[in-house]
Design an enzyme around this catalytic site. Structure first.
Site, PDB file in Angstrom:
ATOM      1  N   VAL A  14       1.131  81.346  -1.495  1.00  0.00           N
ATOM      2  CA  VAL A  14       1.523  80.180  -2.293  1.00  0.00           C
ATOM      3  C   VAL A  14       0.928  78.897  -1.733  1.00  0.00           C
ATOM      4  O   VAL A  14       0.323  78.101  -2.447  1.00  0.00           O
ATOM      5  CB  VAL A  14       3.059  80.058  -2.352  1.00  0.00           C
ATOM      6  CG1 VAL A  14       3.476  78.777  -3.087  1.00  0.00           C
ATOM      7  CG2 VAL A  14       3.663  81.272  -3.046  1.00  0.00           C
ATOM      8  N   ASP A  32       0.706  75.666   9.552  1.00  0.00           N
ATOM      9  CA  ASP A  32       1.205  77.035   9.677  1.00  0.00           C
ATOM     10  C   ASP A  32       1.416  77.334  11.154  1.00  0.00           C
ATOM     11  O   ASP A  32       0.619  76.898  12.003  1.00  0.00           O
ATOM     12  CB  ASP A  32       0.210  78.034   9.069  1.00  0.00           C
ATOM     13  CG  ASP A  32       0.861  79.358   8.711  1.00  0.00           C
ATOM     14  OD1 ASP A  32       1.017  79.639   7.507  1.00  0.00           O
ATOM     15  OD2 ASP A  32       1.239  80.113   9.631  1.00  0.00           O
ATOM     16  N   ARG A  37      -4.149  82.324  11.456  1.00  0.00           N
ATOM     17  CA  ARG A  37      -4.278  81.980  10.040  1.00  0.00           C
ATOM     18  C   ARG A  37      -4.937  80.620   9.880  1.00  0.00           C
ATOM     19  O   ARG A  37      -5.807  80.432   9.016  1.00  0.00           O
ATOM     20  CB  ARG A  37      -2.893  81.981   9.387  1.00  0.00           C
ATOM     21  CG  ARG A  37      -2.863  81.523   7.922  1.00  0.00           C
ATOM     22  CD  ARG A  37      -3.700  82.404   7.023  1.00  0.00           C
ATOM     23  NE  ARG A  37      -3.462  82.112   5.616  1.00  0.00           N
ATOM     24  CZ  ARG A  37      -4.233  82.508   4.625  1.00  0.00           C
ATOM     25  NH1 ARG A  37      -5.315  83.233   4.881  1.00  0.00           N
ATOM     26  NH2 ARG A  37      -3.941  82.210   3.365  1.00  0.00           N
ATOM     27  N   THR A  91      10.927  83.694   1.285  1.00  0.00           N
ATOM     28  CA  THR A  91      12.387  83.811   1.260  1.00  0.00           C
ATOM     29  C   THR A  91      12.737  85.288   1.107  1.00  0.00           C
ATOM     30  O   THR A  91      12.943  85.778  -0.008  1.00  0.00           O
ATOM     31  CB  THR A  91      13.004  82.990   0.111  1.00  0.00           C
ATOM     32  OG1 THR A  91      12.229  83.171  -1.081  1.00  0.00           O
ATOM     33  CG2 THR A  91      13.037  81.514   0.450  1.00  0.00           C
ATOM     34  N   THR A 126      11.406  80.433  -3.606  1.00  0.00           N
ATOM     35  CA  THR A 126      12.422  80.897  -4.541  1.00  0.00           C
ATOM     36  C   THR A 126      13.760  81.060  -3.827  1.00  0.00           C
ATOM     37  O   THR A 126      13.844  81.736  -2.802  1.00  0.00           O
ATOM     38  CB  THR A 126      12.009  82.236  -5.164  1.00  0.00           C
ATOM     39  OG1 THR A 126      10.717  82.086  -5.748  1.00  0.00           O
ATOM     40  CG2 THR A 126      12.997  82.656  -6.237  1.00  0.00           C
ATOM     41  N   CYS A 266       8.716  88.933  -4.546  1.00  0.00           N
ATOM     42  CA  CYS A 266       9.362  88.176  -5.628  1.00  0.00           C
ATOM     43  C   CYS A 266      10.326  89.048  -6.427  1.00  0.00           C
ATOM     44  O   CYS A 266      11.527  88.989  -6.233  1.00  0.00           O
ATOM     45  CB  CYS A 266       8.306  87.572  -6.561  1.00  0.00           C
ATOM     46  SG  CYS A 266       7.371  86.229  -5.813  1.00  0.00           S
ATOM     47  N   ARG A 337       3.600  93.417   1.542  1.00  0.00           N
ATOM     48  CA  ARG A 337       4.987  93.058   1.814  1.00  0.00           C
ATOM     49  C   ARG A 337       5.943  93.787   0.863  1.00  0.00           C
ATOM     50  O   ARG A 337       5.781  93.754  -0.340  1.00  0.00           O
ATOM     51  CB  ARG A 337       5.192  91.546   1.675  1.00  0.00           C
ATOM     52  CG  ARG A 337       4.549  90.726   2.784  1.00  0.00           C
ATOM     53  CD  ARG A 337       4.725  89.252   2.547  1.00  0.00           C
ATOM     54  NE  ARG A 337       3.967  88.803   1.374  1.00  0.00           N
ATOM     55  CZ  ARG A 337       4.039  87.568   0.879  1.00  0.00           C
ATOM     56  NH1 ARG A 337       4.856  86.677   1.427  1.00  0.00           N
ATOM     57  NH2 ARG A 337       3.323  87.239  -0.172  1.00  0.00           N
TER      58      ARG A 337
END
Length: 418
Positions: A14, A32, A37, A91, A126, A266, A337
């Protein structure tokens, strides 16, 4: 004209696409905690494949300054001086499927250490309705010593990134926006409207925006659960579920969902956030949790169907050689994930079968670290007793897998191509 400098916390699926987009117009600091990364992004590479090399290199700059462009860092001081902070951390849920806000708390602490007066903090992660103002903002207040809606303000604009989707990129997806005061709402909306070509929708409150996001994924979860249940039914009736859905899809208002595994960060997670909040208000959400239970059972169901088909073909299950094609949580995407393919693998291993996993998109090291599973980088030679198409990667489309099978071997499709 307001001076705008944006700090984005979290450079994953995202955060990086959003940072890249904003950097075409504004100075952006991407933060980050993973230094590897940060180094990767600053070299112009993105292992998530959401931002290509040319687009990323076009906005990168070598230092923190007020020129438009993107500078990424894991140094906290580099976030100082921003007047907009956008939090884009995961999340997840814990092992009991309860919301885990730890990444949000830590990101809020990070912002609290560098935030200055009149800055606006925007959350994109979210969450359940109320999380931004009731759970996250108090962390910023405690860390910074500033007072909410007096010294600093907040907004919520839920992410709508679809990993692996090269058509619906961030600027082409309409953005919901909201703010903690009417003036903040207008500022947040104007910020996103300046880069989102698809436009924005200004929600009347942060809670409305939070609720809108979480029901988007809950709705998809329930719809997929319905077609998964249909598959279980039609399998018993010896009816081709794929053929049924193709026929039904000829009606203009039929919703074109297909059966399959529901994992990822998600759809496989967010309904639990809504369910948790519902239960706090004394309401037990029957449909939401029923959909989750059914979708979470699909890995075990698929494995059971594979074993049944093998037995019918006279194949000895113990020691059988099975090739699993795909381990990412969705097609044409490297994200592993919360992938439910591992449920199939673990169930088949219970039968003492021998499993080989091949995925052209997944990183073998990540799979090993996350699931303690080894995957191969090329389809091995030799013949298998079963081939399981677990993820519908484009590379597997229109492929005849019969050449990989023993004469009595079976091929099982977890998800069909459309």
């Amino acid at each position: 004209m307001e001076r705008i400098k944006i700090g984005i916390i979290g450079l994953g699926y995202v955060g990086l696409p959003l940072a890249r987009l904003f950097a075409t117009r504004y100075p952006v600091v991407g933060f980050d905690i993973n230094s590897t990364r940060v180094d990767e992004v600053m070299s112009g590479n993105d292992h998530t494949l959401e931002v290509d090399y040319a687009a990323l290199k076009a906005v990168l700059k070598s230092s923190v300054d007020d020129r438009s462009g993107l500078f990424c860092s894991c140094q906290l001081d580099d976030l100082k001086g921003c007047n907009y902070y956008i939090i884009t951390v995961p999340t997840p849920v814990d092992k009991n499927n309860r919301p885990d806000l730890t990444p949000l708390y830590k990101a809020s602490e990070t912002v609290g250490k560098v935030i200055s007066k009149d800055a606006i903090v925007i959350y994109e992660s979210t969450v359940y309705p109320g999380a931004t103002e009731e759970d996250c903002i108090p962390v910023i207040e405690k860390t910074s010593g500033l007072k909410f809606n007096n010294d600093f303000f907040a907004g919520y604009s839920p992410e709508r990134i679809n990993p692996g989707d090269k058509e619906h990129t961030v600027e082409k997806i309409k953005k919901i926006t909201s703010g903690s005061t009417p003036e903040t709402s207008e500022k947040v909306n104007a910020l996103y409207a300046s880069v989102i070509t698809a436009g924005t929708h200004l929600a009347p409150s942060i809670k409305v925006a939070e609720a809108a996001k979480v029901i988007e994924n809950a709705q998809r979860d329930i719809n997929i659960a319905f077609v998964n249940e249909l598959k279980m039914l039609f399998d018993r009736m010896n009816i081709d579920t794929h053929a049924v859905l193709e026929a039904a899809r000829t009606k203009w208002n039929f919703l074109p969902f297909t059966p399959g595994l529901v994992g990822g960060h998600c759809i496989g997670v967010d309904p639990y956030y809504l369910a948790q909040k519902a239960q706090e208000y004394g309401y037990h959400p029957e449909i939401i949790l029923a959909g989750r239970r059914l979708n979470d059972s699909m890995g075990k169901y698929a494995a059971g169907q594979v074993v049944k088909k093998m037995i019918k073909n006279g194949i000895q299950i113990k020691g059988a050689q099975i090739l699993i094609l795909g381990i990412t949580f969705k097609e044409n995407c490297p994200d592993i994930r919360n992938t439910k393919v591992v449920d199939i693998i673990h169930e088949l291993l219970e039968y003492e079968t021998k499993i080989t996993v091949y995925d052209p998109c997944a990183n073998p090291d990540e799979v090993k670290h996350e699931y303690s599973l080894d995957i191969v980088t090329t389809i091995p030679g030799g013949l298998f007793d079963a081939v399981v198409l677990a993820v519908a990667h484009q590379e597997f489309a229109n492929t005849d897998f019969s050449s990989l099978l023993h004469k009595s071997g079976i091929c099982y499709y977890v998800k069909f191509y459309r």
